[in-house]
Design a protein around this motif. Sequence first.
Motif, PDB file in Angstrom:
ATOM      1  N   MET A   1      47.984  17.701 -50.022  1.00 27.62           N
ATOM      2  CA  MET A   1      49.463  17.840 -49.812  1.00 27.62           C
ATOM      3  C   MET A   1      49.962  17.542 -48.289  1.00 27.62           C
ATOM      4  O   MET A   1      50.935  16.724 -48.199  1.00 27.62           O
ATOM      5  N   PHE A   2      49.317  18.132 -47.435  1.00 28.36           N
ATOM      6  CA  PHE A   2      49.652  17.478 -46.237  1.00 28.36           C
ATOM      7  C   PHE A   2      49.349  16.385 -45.698  1.00 28.36           C
ATOM      8  O   PHE A   2      50.017  15.520 -44.946  1.00 28.36           O
ATOM      9  N   GLY A   3      48.087  15.725 -46.334  1.00 31.23           N
ATOM     10  CA  GLY A   3      47.627  14.455 -46.128  1.00 31.23           C
ATOM     11  C   GLY A   3      48.718  13.384 -46.550  1.00 31.23           C
ATOM     12  O   GLY A   3      49.217  12.484 -45.980  1.00 31.23           O
ATOM     13  N   GLN A   4      49.352  13.848 -47.801  1.00 28.17           N
ATOM     14  CA  GLN A   4      50.202  12.748 -48.274  1.00 28.17           C
ATOM     15  C   GLN A   4      51.719  12.779 -47.620  1.00 28.17           C
ATOM     16  O   GLN A   4      52.295  11.870 -47.613  1.00 28.17           O
ATOM     17  N   LEU A   5      51.784  14.049 -47.323  1.00 26.30           N
ATOM     18  CA  LEU A   5      53.341  14.172 -46.355  1.00 26.30           C
ATOM     19  C   LEU A   5      53.021  13.267 -45.112  1.00 26.30           C
ATOM     20  O   LEU A   5      53.796  12.476 -44.675  1.00 26.30           O
ATOM     21  N   GLY A   6      51.731  13.362 -44.361  1.00 36.00           N
ATOM     22  CA  GLY A   6      51.508  12.524 -43.212  1.00 36.00           C
ATOM     23  C   GLY A   6      51.783  11.021 -43.516  1.00 36.00           C
ATOM     24  O   GLY A   6      52.520  10.399 -42.678  1.00 36.00           O
ATOM     25  N   PHE A   7      51.234  10.605 -44.690  1.00 38.11           N
ATOM     26  CA  PHE A   7      51.440   9.462 -45.100  1.00 38.11           C
ATOM     27  C   PHE A   7      52.824   8.780 -45.255  1.00 38.11           C
ATOM     28  O   PHE A   7      53.247   7.768 -44.752  1.00 38.11           O
ATOM     29  N   PHE A   8      53.715   9.586 -45.844  1.00 39.86           N
ATOM     30  CA  PHE A   8      55.068   9.214 -46.122  1.00 39.86           C
ATOM     31  C   PHE A   8      55.912   9.493 -45.048  1.00 39.86           C
ATOM     32  O   PHE A   8      57.174   9.075 -44.895  1.00 39.86           O
ATOM     33  N   ASN A   9      55.481  10.331 -43.861  1.00 41.28           N
ATOM     34  CA  ASN A   9      56.253  10.415 -42.901  1.00 41.28           C
ATOM     35  C   ASN A   9      56.012   9.830 -41.742  1.00 41.28           C
ATOM     36  O   ASN A   9      56.803   9.452 -40.981  1.00 41.28           O
ATOM     37  N   LYS A  10      54.770   9.506 -41.495  1.00 41.84           N
ATOM     38  CA  LYS A  10      54.175   8.757 -40.216  1.00 41.84           C
ATOM     39  C   LYS A  10      53.686   7.492 -40.382  1.00 41.84           C
ATOM     40  O   LYS A  10      53.876   6.509 -39.409  1.00 41.84           O
ATOM     41  N   PHE A  11      52.925   7.158 -41.571  1.00 43.22           N
ATOM     42  CA  PHE A  11      52.420   5.737 -41.707  1.00 43.22           C
ATOM     43  C   PHE A  11      53.023   4.988 -42.529  1.00 43.22           C
ATOM     44  O   PHE A  11      54.459   4.917 -42.722  1.00 43.22           O
TER      45      PHE A  11
ATOM     46  N   ARG B   1      61.626   9.754 -52.726  1.00 38.01           N
ATOM     47  CA  ARG B   1      61.449  11.152 -53.751  1.00 38.01           C
ATOM     48  C   ARG B   1      60.061  11.485 -53.409  1.00 38.01           C
ATOM     49  O   ARG B   1      59.734  12.546 -53.339  1.00 38.01           O
ATOM     50  N   PRO B   2      59.106  10.228 -53.231  1.00 35.31           N
ATOM     51  CA  PRO B   2      57.652  10.834 -53.100  1.00 35.31           C
ATOM     52  C   PRO B   2      57.659  11.851 -51.549  1.00 35.31           C
ATOM     53  O   PRO B   2      56.964  12.891 -51.522  1.00 35.31           O
ATOM     54  N   LEU B   3      58.381  11.297 -50.710  1.00 34.23           N
ATOM     55  CA  LEU B   3      58.231  11.919 -49.248  1.00 34.23           C
ATOM     56  C   LEU B   3      58.895  13.686 -49.557  1.00 34.23           C
ATOM     57  O   LEU B   3      58.185  14.538 -49.278  1.00 34.23           O
ATOM     58  N   GLN B   4      59.990  13.848 -50.265  1.00 34.31           N
ATOM     59  CA  GLN B   4      60.662  15.184 -50.703  1.00 34.31           C
ATOM     60  C   GLN B   4      59.718  15.676 -51.505  1.00 34.31           C
ATOM     61  O   GLN B   4      59.547  17.025 -51.251  1.00 34.31           O
ATOM     62  N   ARG B   5      58.964  14.965 -52.331  1.00 38.09           N
ATOM     63  CA  ARG B   5      58.034  15.800 -53.103  1.00 38.09           C
ATOM     64  C   ARG B   5      56.855  16.305 -52.497  1.00 38.09           C
ATOM     65  O   ARG B   5      56.439  17.740 -52.603  1.00 38.09           O
ATOM     66  N   TYR B   6      56.240  15.784 -51.500  1.00 39.51           N
ATOM     67  CA  TYR B   6      55.305  16.487 -50.611  1.00 39.51           C
ATOM     68  C   TYR B   6      55.931  17.561 -49.633  1.00 39.51           C
ATOM     69  O   TYR B   6      55.267  18.502 -49.026  1.00 39.51           O
TER      70      TYR B   6
ATOM     71  N   LYS C   1      56.008  22.850 -48.073  1.00 43.38           N
ATOM     72  CA  LYS C   1      56.765  24.199 -47.700  1.00 43.38           C
ATOM     73  C   LYS C   1      56.315  25.327 -48.762  1.00 43.38           C
ATOM     74  O   LYS C   1      56.230  26.420 -48.060  1.00 43.38           O
ATOM     75  N   ARG C   2      56.207  25.030 -49.948  1.00 48.84           N
ATOM     76  CA  ARG C   2      55.864  25.941 -50.871  1.00 48.84           C
ATOM     77  C   ARG C   2      54.156  26.701 -50.510  1.00 48.84           C
ATOM     78  O   ARG C   2      53.986  27.746 -50.561  1.00 48.84           O
ATOM     79  N   LEU C   3      53.427  25.748 -50.294  1.00 48.50           N
ATOM     80  CA  LEU C   3      51.923  26.178 -49.683  1.00 48.50           C
ATOM     81  C   LEU C   3      52.163  27.113 -48.492  1.00 48.50           C
ATOM     82  O   LEU C   3      51.493  27.843 -48.360  1.00 48.50           O
ATOM     83  N   LEU C   4      53.015  26.711 -47.381  1.00 47.06           N
ATOM     84  CA  LEU C   4      53.254  27.447 -46.273  1.00 47.06           C
ATOM     85  C   LEU C   4      53.656  28.697 -46.631  1.00 47.06           C
ATOM     86  O   LEU C   4      53.354  29.718 -46.052  1.00 47.06           O
TER      87      LEU C   4
END
Length: 244
Positions: free
Chosen positions: A142-152, A161-166, A171-174
């Motif tokens: 999950m963190f890896g996908q968030l990194g892809f959609f936020n930084k890469f 929507r993919p960014l928001q999903r991750y 947040k839920r995992l944290l």
Amino acid sequence: MLPSPVSESHGPLSHYLNAFPITERWPAQHPDRLQLYSLPTPNGVKVSIMLEEIGLPYEVHKIDFGQGDQRSDAFLSLNPNGKIPAILDPDGPGGRPLPLFESGAILHYLVEKTGKLMPADPAERWHVSQWVYFQVGGLGPMFGQLGFFNKFDGRNWEDKRPLQRYVDESKRLLGVMDKHLTGREWFVADEFSIADVSMLGWVRNLIGFYEAGDLVGFDSFAAVKAWLERGLARPAVQRGLTIP
């Protein structure tokens, strides 16, 4: 096929590392030591932190993604999945060299080999394992996908929507972590263990390299934040985060 053990009269087992093709590309200068093939990514530092914490002698080899090392025949001979980290231990079970990939499996192997970073109580050992699986199956992906959609590359996608999903899942995992860590220093039995080792690099990356701290409201997870600061203050963790 793994090399067979030999008697002392034929030389140390470590000499048989040269039976593994990866040692042609990355020769062992210290063939009696565990060989680590890695980069300081969130998965890679799990093993370097572990090795620094337990004090097991090892030799590190940088797998350069920029040069495509992870796709080379030499590296694929050790890890057919083409991912880091991977190890080659000249002193594996039964005295035979052991090649091994997947960071979670390597952490558990090093626990079995040294008896360190794992509680003595059998029930607590399973609790450590459940949190390692939590990281491997949830936190990392999950963190890896968030990194892809936020930084890469994913940040250029018009569909957010993919960014928001991750973001939401991170947040839920944290939140799961924060609730569990409230009133605790470490994840299991008030002892620093491979459960903590498995997650430190990922949480650090989330708010650092991935630049997603504000997105997930990291400062609101006070227990996780305090746990991360404690973990990063450990000298062995500081060393492991920069290896190789």
